[in-house]
Design a protein around this motif. Sequence first.
Motif, mmCIF file in Angstrom:
data_model
loop_
_atom_site.group_PDB
_atom_site.id
_atom_site.type_symbol
_atom_site.label_atom_id
_atom_site.label_comp_id
_atom_site.label_asym_id
_atom_site.label_seq_id
_atom_site.Cartn_x
_atom_site.Cartn_y
_atom_site.Cartn_z
ATOM 1 N N SER A 163 0.830 -1.214 0.000
ATOM 2 C CA SER A 163 0.000 0.000 0.000
ATOM 3 C C SER A 163 0.863 1.261 0.000
ATOM 4 O O SER A 163 0.593 2.225 -0.737
ATOM 5 C CB SER A 163 -0.930 0.001 1.212
ATOM 6 O OG SER A 163 -1.880 -1.025 1.125
ATOM 7 N N GLY A 166 2.509 1.550 -3.407
ATOM 8 C CA GLY A 166 1.528 1.972 -4.399
ATOM 9 C C GLY A 166 1.231 3.459 -4.303
ATOM 10 O O GLY A 166 1.035 4.142 -5.321
ATOM 11 N N SER A 172 -2.415 2.288 -8.507
ATOM 12 C CA SER A 172 -3.689 2.148 -7.796
ATOM 13 C C SER A 172 -3.946 0.748 -7.241
ATOM 14 O O SER A 172 -4.441 0.595 -6.119
ATOM 15 C CB SER A 172 -4.847 2.557 -8.722
ATOM 16 O OG SER A 172 -4.856 1.738 -9.883
ATOM 17 N N TRP A 173 -3.597 -0.297 -7.997
ATOM 18 C CA TRP A 173 -3.928 -1.649 -7.529
ATOM 19 C C TRP A 173 -3.117 -2.071 -6.306
ATOM 20 O O TRP A 173 -3.559 -2.896 -5.506
ATOM 21 C CB TRP A 173 -3.774 -2.675 -8.652
ATOM 22 C CG TRP A 173 -2.376 -2.839 -9.184
ATOM 23 C CD1 TRP A 173 -1.805 -2.139 -10.199
ATOM 24 C CD2 TRP A 173 -1.384 -3.765 -8.727
ATOM 25 N NE1 TRP A 173 -0.520 -2.556 -10.426
ATOM 26 C CE2 TRP A 173 -0.230 -3.566 -9.533
ATOM 27 C CE3 TRP A 173 -1.354 -4.739 -7.744
ATOM 28 C CZ2 TRP A 173 0.928 -4.302 -9.363
ATOM 29 C CZ3 TRP A 173 -0.197 -5.479 -7.571
ATOM 30 C CH2 TRP A 173 0.920 -5.258 -8.373
ATOM 31 N N LEU A 174 -1.929 -1.478 -6.138
ATOM 32 C CA LEU A 174 -1.121 -1.797 -4.963
ATOM 33 C C LEU A 174 -1.723 -1.226 -3.679
ATOM 34 O O LEU A 174 -1.422 -1.699 -2.585
ATOM 35 C CB LEU A 174 0.301 -1.260 -5.137
ATOM 36 C CG LEU A 174 1.270 -2.099 -5.976
ATOM 37 C CD1 LEU A 174 2.627 -1.409 -6.072
ATOM 38 C CD2 LEU A 174 1.429 -3.504 -5.389
ATOM 39 N N TYR A 176 -4.509 -1.631 -2.595
ATOM 40 C CA TYR A 176 -5.369 -2.634 -1.953
ATOM 41 C C TYR A 176 -4.567 -3.701 -1.204
ATOM 42 O O TYR A 176 -5.143 -4.676 -0.701
ATOM 43 C CB TYR A 176 -6.248 -3.312 -3.009
ATOM 44 C CG TYR A 176 -7.341 -2.414 -3.550
ATOM 45 C CD1 TYR A 176 -8.587 -2.362 -2.923
ATOM 46 C CD2 TYR A 176 -7.118 -1.623 -4.668
ATOM 47 C CE1 TYR A 176 -9.582 -1.538 -3.411
ATOM 48 C CE2 TYR A 176 -8.115 -0.797 -5.169
ATOM 49 C CZ TYR A 176 -9.348 -0.762 -4.533
ATOM 50 O OH TYR A 176 -10.337 0.075 -5.014
#
Length: 288
Positions: A163, A166, A172-174, A176
């Motif tokens: 996170s 990211g 963006s996907w990191l 999560y």
Amino acid sequence: MVRTGALVGIFGNIFLALIKGVVGWVADSRALLADAVHSASDVVGSVAVLIGVRAAKLPPDKDHPYGHGKAETVTAIIVAVLLFIVGFEIGLDALKDAGNPVTVPKPAALYAVVFSILLKESMFRYKHFLGKKYKSDALLTDAWHHRSDVFSSLAALLGIGASLLGNQLNISWLLYGDLAAGVFVAILIMKMAWKLGKESIHNALDHVLHVEDTVKMREQAEEIEGVIQIDEFFAREHGHYVIIDIKIAVDPAITVEEGHAIGKKVKEKLLEDEHVKDVFIHINPYEG
């Protein structure tokens, strides 16, 4: 020492639950908060282990002539069920949070989780050593509970790190990663609970040691003068100790008193093993 191990688990988990809970809240890390809940469940588990250990040490009585060793096994089952429920709740909460706006945890969460990993691994090694030494099902279960916490903290570390990375790289996907770690922790906890619960239930059903595990005991009984052969031998596990049921064949021409004396020597020899709590002997006439 078994009681000491349980107490170490209780105070260690209270400390870790507070640290991870406070830091997780301040640093806004869902993974660390889930890990804090896991540690809090360990406190309840360790208290259950302590109660089980004390109950298992009670001497035999009229209603429990074989002792109270099964109390540890029952406690181990309770801890396993508790662990599974906690894992399910953590996973469910993480999935619910996936529909909310993503929040990036603060770096302080990383330091807290690294500290947790080091302390939890130390607690696992200590309790696992005691559990093996004293053959305590409950203590071994609680030790693996600590190891599952190590894995969950590692997952939290990766999730928090993902996170943060990211956020730095604007991927963006990191972002999560923190939530994904929560789901992974939940699956890991439930898998561990299933394994431990299955083993404890197996031991609760009057499990006997396998033949290869009783070779030394059989040899000790056969060495006693007057024992011609062993007709039957069962070593039943009762928590941290073993109760032996044995049938030996002796010369049919000897007196009852002589047969009794042989049986007494066999019992005394087997009781030299600190893990053998009692021995029940049946004398058979040797039939050739």
